[in-house]
Write an enzyme that holds these catalytic residues in place. Structure first.
Site: not given
Length: 862
Positions: A304-305, A269-272, A308, A327
Site C-alpha cells: 500500500h505505501e 505507516a506513512m508513504e513519504n 502511493h 487512499e
C-alpha cells in the site's frame, strides 16, 4: 491543544477552497540538530500567483522565530505578525521572492507523535495531515508542490543515520564530532510528504531490478536487534514493485527506496516519498513472531505505501476533501495485489467482513460522513473506513461497470494527465469514464456525496407458463439520491446449473426480465451481489431453505459466506425474540456436516467462515435495542449446541489437517485458520485431553498456532487459561511487539475483578504509554471481546471513560478514533443506553483535544 466544550468550533468547508496566492517551486531546509533544540532554516522560492495580494499567511505551531528575511533583507517587527498558529508577512511586492525564516523547535518536548519528535533517542517526523507546520512555517496544504533540498547536521555518535526524501547528494564530516548529509528530492511534493529520521539505526541492504533493468537500492532501517525480522517486509516490497510494473506499468522513479521502522509511530505507516516510515508492528515479522494474518497484513501495508508512490505522491490531493482520491484508490490497488498474491475470493470475503463490521457501523451512527465530506474540524478524524474502504469499493464498482480493460485504460489516462499535479476525485472519475457513454458520470459521482449505507430490496416474480423470471430492484438512500449500482447475479435453474448476469441499477426502481428459463424449482433461485459488487445492504424474498441450497451449490465463495452469515443472524434474531427455530438450526448443522464429510476439496478458509458463529462485535452494528449480555449468552449457547452436534465431524477434520499445520507461510495458513475454529468449538465440549494438548502449542515456533491458543482460551475461565497466559508472557516478555498480543489477551479475559485486571495492565512494567500499539491492544480488546465492558451497572463504561480522558492528553489521534465505539449508544436497551450516555457526558464535561472534541460533539449530535 485542548478544547473546552463551550468553545465555538471553526469548520473547514469544501466550498471555501481557493488556490493559494503563491507557489513555492523550491524549498531548502537546513536542519541543525543540537542538544537542547533543533534549528530550522527554511528558504522558499516564492512566486506570487495572485497579483492583487502583497501578504502571505503561513501556518506554524510551537515554533520559535529567530529571524525572517525577504529577498535578503531582514524584516522588522512591523512587517510581520504572529498570532496563535499563523504567521502573516506583509509587503511582498515582487513577483519572485526568496523567503528565509530562521527558527527553532524542541522535538524532545513533542509528545504528540506529530511533526518532528524524539522518542527512544530517535528523531522522526510525521507530517500527514498537518504536521509540517510543527517543523517550520509553511502554507501546509497539499496543493503546494515543491522540490526539496534538505541538509541535516547532527552529532555523529548520537545520530549516525540522517535520512530524508530523495537522493543522497553529499555527505561531510564536520568539526566537534559532527556530520552532515544533503538530500535532494527531484520530484515536486506537498509538505505532508516531507520526512526526516535521525538516530542510531541498523540498515539492512537489498536491491530490486526493474523491468527496464534499473537497479534500485533498498535500505530498511530498524532499531538495533530488530534486523533479524525484516526479510519478509523486503520480500513484500519486491513483490509489490513487480506487481505494479506488471499490472499498471508503473515503475519506481528513484534509485533508492528507504524504509524506517520504529515503535513510537502513530500511523500504521506513512508513504513519504522514498522514505516510508512504519510502525515496527507492520514491518518486523517472521513465522515465529507473527501470525499468518499479520504476515499477510504486513505484505499488504508495505505494498500500500509503495503504491502511493504514484497514487498519492506523484499525483496528490488538491485539498483534504479529496483524501479518498489517494487512499481509496490505493486501498483498492493493495486489495488487488493481495488477491493476486493469494486468493481473490477469500480476500474478497475478508474485505467485506471488515467493511460490514466497521464501515457499515460508522455509516449507521452519528459520525457517518460521505467519502468526500463537505466540512471538517480536524482532518485527522477523517482517516476512516469510509474514506479508505468505502472509497475503495466505489472504485471497484467503476471497474465492474467499465470492465477491466476500459478501467485500466482510464487509469493510465489519469496517470498521464495528472502526473506531478494535485488532483481531485472528479479528475479521477472523469478520466476513467472518459470513453464510457452509457453511464451518467455525474450520477455515479453521487457515491462520493452520500453517507449512510444504501439499501436495495429485490422481489422475484416467476411466470411458470411463459418461463419468464422478473427481478424487481428498488433502491433506497438516506437523502433520496438515485445511485448507479452494479449487481452481479446468478440464476439457478437446478443444482449446480446457473447463468450469470450483470445488471446496472440506474433508477429508483427497475425490473430485469429473464426469459426461456427451464427449472424444476417452484421458482428459480437467485444469488445477488456476487463477489459483493456494491457496498449496499439488500433484502430479498430468498427463503432460508433456499439459503441452504446456495451454500451447497453456489461456486462464488462470497455468496456462500453471505448465505451462511444470513442464516446465523436469522437464528440469533429468533433467539433474541425468544422464538428458537430448531428446524433451521438443525438444517444448518446438517448442511455443515454434509460439507465437512462430502466436500473433501472445500476451501478450508471458507470452511472456517462456515464454522464461525457471529460474536457480539459482528452483530452490534446490525441490530437495535441491543442487549449485550443476552447476545453474549446466545452466542455461547449456539457454540455449545453446534460444537456438541458436530463433535465427531470436527475431530475427524482435525485429524485430516493436523499434518499440514507446520507448512511455511503462505502454505498451511488455511489449515491453521481452520484449526483455531475447530479448537474453539471443541473446547465447548469440555474435551479435557484437548485442553492439555493446546498448552503445548504455546511453546512452538509458529505464532499463528500460539496465538490461536490464546484466542480460544480468552472466553473460558479454565485453570489452563492462566497457565497459557504465563507461558506466553515468559517466552515473549522481551519482545514488545509480540507482547501486545499478551496485553490483548489479558484485557479480553472475562473475570469478575476485571477493573483490577485492567489496571494491572496499565501499571505493568512492560506497558509503554507512548506506544500506540499497546494502548490500542488493551482498550480495543476489552471493549470488543469482554462482556464486562457492558456491565449492567455501567462500571465498564465509566472505567473506559476515565481512560479516554487520561490518554487523550497523551495520544489524541488514537483516542479520538477509539471513542467512536460509543457512537451507537442510543441503539442499546436499558440500562446500557443510559449508562453509556452518562459515560459520554462525563467525557464531554472535560477539556478534550480538538480531535476528540469533534467526535464527542458528533456523538451527542451537538
Amino acid at each position: 491543544m485542548k478544547i473546552s466544550k463551550n468553545k465555538v468550533l471553526n469548520y473547514i468547508n469544501l466550498n471555501d477552497y481557493k488556490p493559494f496566492d503563491y507557489s513555492i517551486p523550491l524549498i531548502k531546509l537546513n536542519i541543525i540538530i543540537n542538544k537542547i533544540n533543533v534549528k530550522i532554516i527554511s528558504e522558499f522560492r516564492l512566486i506570487k500567483e495572485n497579483i492583487s495580494t502583497n501578504n502571505i499567511s503561513l501556518k506554524g505551531r510551537d515554533i520559535k522565530i529567530n529571524n525572517i528575511y525577504l529577498n535578503n533583507i531582514e524584516l522588522k517587527d512591523d512587517l510581520y505578525f504572529k498570532k496563535e498558529d499563523e504567521l502573516v508577512i506583509y509587503n511582498i511586492n515582487n513577483k519572485e521572492n526568496i523567503l528565509r525564516i530562521e527558527s527553532s523547535i524542541n522535538p524532545k518536548d513533542n509528545i504528540s507523535l506529530l511533526g518532528m519528535y524524539e522518542s527512544n533517542g530517535i528523531i522522526t517526523t510525521q507530517c500527514e495531515a498537518e504536521g509540517f507546520r510543527k517543523i517550520c512555517f509553511h502554507p501546509d496544504r497539499p496543493d503546494i508542490l515543491s522540490k526539496y533540498i534538505v541538509r541535516i547536521e547532527a552529532d555523529k555518535e548520537k545520530y549516525p543515520v540522517l535520512l530524508s526524501n530523495g537522493n543522497l547528494i553529499n555527505r561531510s564530516i564536520l568539526k566537534n564530532n559532527r556530520h552532515d548529509i544533503v538530500w535532494q528530492d527531484p520530484y515536486p511534493k506537498p509538505s505532508y510528504l516531507f520526512a526526516l529520521v535521525a538516530g542510531k539505526l541498523k540498515c539492512v541492504e537489498d536491491f530490486y531490478t526493474t523491468k527496464s533493468n534499473r537497479k534500485i537500492k533498498i535500505h530498511l532501517y530498524v532499531e538495533y536487534g530488530d534486523e533479524v525480522y525484516v526479510q519478509h517486509a523486503i520480500d513484500s516490497l519486491k513483490r509489490a514493485m513487480r506487481w505494479d510494473e506488471d499490472k499498471y506499468e508503473l515503475e519506481y522513479d528513484l534509485d533508492l527506496f528507504n524504509i524506517v521502522a520504529i515503535r513510537h509511530f502513530n500511523m500504521g505507516a506513512m508513504e513519504n516519498k522514498s522514505l516510508n516510515i512504519f510502525n515496527s508492528k507492520l514491518v518486523l515479522a517472521n513465522e515465529e513472531t507473527s501470525t499468518d494474518d499479520e504476515l499477510e497484513r504486513i505484505e499488504g501495508v508495505v505494498a500500500h505505501e509503495y503504491f502511493h508512490n504514484w497514487t498519492g505522491n506523484r499525483i496528490t490531493c488538491r485539498d483534504w476533501f479529496q483524501l479518498s482520491l489517494k487512499e481509496g484508490l490505493t486501498v483498492y490497488r493493495d486489495q488487488q495485489f493481495t488477491s493476486d498474491m493469494h486468493s481473490y475470493e477469500i480476500k474478497r470475503i475478508d474485505d467485506v467482513k471488515f467493511l460490514r463490521k466497521y464501515q457499515f457501523r460508522e455509516d449507521s451512527g452519528p459520525t457517518s460522513h460521505s467519502v468526500q465530506p463537505e466540512k471538517y474540524l480536524e482532518i485527522d478524524n477523517f482517516y476512516t473506513t469510509t474514506i479508505y474502504e468505502k472509497g475503495a469499493e466505489i472504485i471497484r464498482m467503476s471497474n465492474i461497470i467499465l470492465g477491466e480493460s476500459k478501467f485500466k485504460k482510464g487509469f493510465k489516462n489519469f496517470i498521464s494527465k495528472f502526473d506531478g499535479k494535485a488532483a481531485t476525485i472528479d479528475n479521477f472519475i472523469d478520466s476513467i469514464f472518459l470513453e464510457e457513454k452509457e453511464i451518467n458520470v455525474n450520477a455515479f459521482k453521487l457515491w462520493y456525496k452520500q453517507n449512510g449505507t444504501p439499501k436495495v430490496i429485490i422481489k422475484r416474480s416467476w411466470d411458470v407458463i411463459n418461463k419468464k423470471l422478473s427481478l424487481t430492484f428498488s433502491q433506497f438512500e438516506r437523502s433520496g439520491k438515485t445511485l448507479i449500482i452494479p449487481i452481479n447475479i446468478a440464476v439457478f435453474s437446478q443444482s449446480n446449473e446457473f447463468k450469470k448476469y450483470k445488471f446496472i441499477l440506474k433508477e429508483k426502481k427497475e425490473t430485469l426480465i429473464i426469459e426461456d428459463l427451464n427449472t424444476k424449482f417452484n421458482k428459480p433461485i437467485v444469488t445477488y451481489f456476487r463477489e459483493f459488487s456494491a457496498p449496499v445492504i439488500w433484502e430479498t424474498d430468498t427463503t432460508y431453505d433456499e439459503e441452504i441450497f446456495i451454500i451447497e451449490n453456489e461456486i462464488d465463495l462470497f455468496s456462500v459466506y453471505d448465505s451462511i452469515d444470513r442464516l446465523y443472524k436469522y437464528i440469533i434474531s429468533k433467539r433474541l425474540d425468544n422464538e428458537i427455530n430448531v428446524d433451521i438450526e438443525d438444517k444448518l448443522i446438517n448442511a455443515i456436516k454434509s460439507i465437512i464429510n462430502k466436500q473433501s476439496n472445500i476451501n478450508l478458509n471458507l470452511l472456517s467462515e462456515i464454522l464461525s458463529i457471529p460474536n457480539f462485535s459482528d452483530l452490534e452494528s446490525n441490530i437495535t435495542n441491543i442487549d449485550p449480555q443476552k447476545l453474549y449468552k446466545i452466542s455461547e449457547d449456539l457454540y455449545y449446541k453446534f460444537a456438541n452436534k458436530l463433535k465427531i465431524n470436527l475431530k475427524s477434520k482435525l485429524e485430516d489437517i493436523e499434518k499440514d499445520i507446520y507448512k511455511k507461510w503462505p502454505k498451511g495458513k488455511d489449515e491453521r485458520k481452520l484449526i483455531e475454529k475447530i479448537w474453539k468449538l471443541l473446547l465447548y465440549t469440555n474435551d479435557s485431553n484437548l485442553r492439555k494438548k493446546l498448552i503445548t502449542y504455546i511453546d512452538n515456533n509458529n505464532m499463528t498456532l500460539s496465538k490461536s491458543v490464546l484466542n480460544v482460551y480468552q472466553n473460558f475461565n479454565f485453570k489452563e487459561t492462566d497457565l497459557v497466559s504465563n507461558k506466553f508472557f515468559n517466552k515473549w516478555s522481551k519482545n514488545s511487539i509480540v507482547l501486545d498480543s499478551w496485553f490483548s489477551f489479558r484485557a479480553s479475559i472475562e473475570i469478575d475483578n476485571y477493573i483490577e485486571n485492567l489496571e494491572s495492565l496499565f501499571k505493568h512494567k512492560c506497558f509503554d504509554n507512548k506506544s500506540p500499539n499497546t494502548l490500542r491492544s488493551i482498550l480495543n480488546s476489552f471493549v470488543s471481546n469482554n462482556r464486562f465492558f457492558h456491565d449492567k451497572e455501567g462500571k465498564g463504561y465509566n472505567y473506559i471513560a476515565n481512560k479516554v480522558i487520561e490518554f487523550d492528553k497523551i495520544n489524541p489521534i488514537v483516542i479520538s478514533r477509539f471513542i467512536k465505539l460509543f457512537s451507537r449508544w442510543d441503539q442499546y436497551a436499558e440500562p446500557y443506553k443510559t449508562n453509556m450516555l452518562n459515560a459520554i457526558k462525563f467525557i464531554d464535561s472535560h477539556d478534550l483535544s480538538i480531535n476528540s472534541r469533534e467526535v464527542i460533539d458528533l456523538i451527542l449530535k451537538k
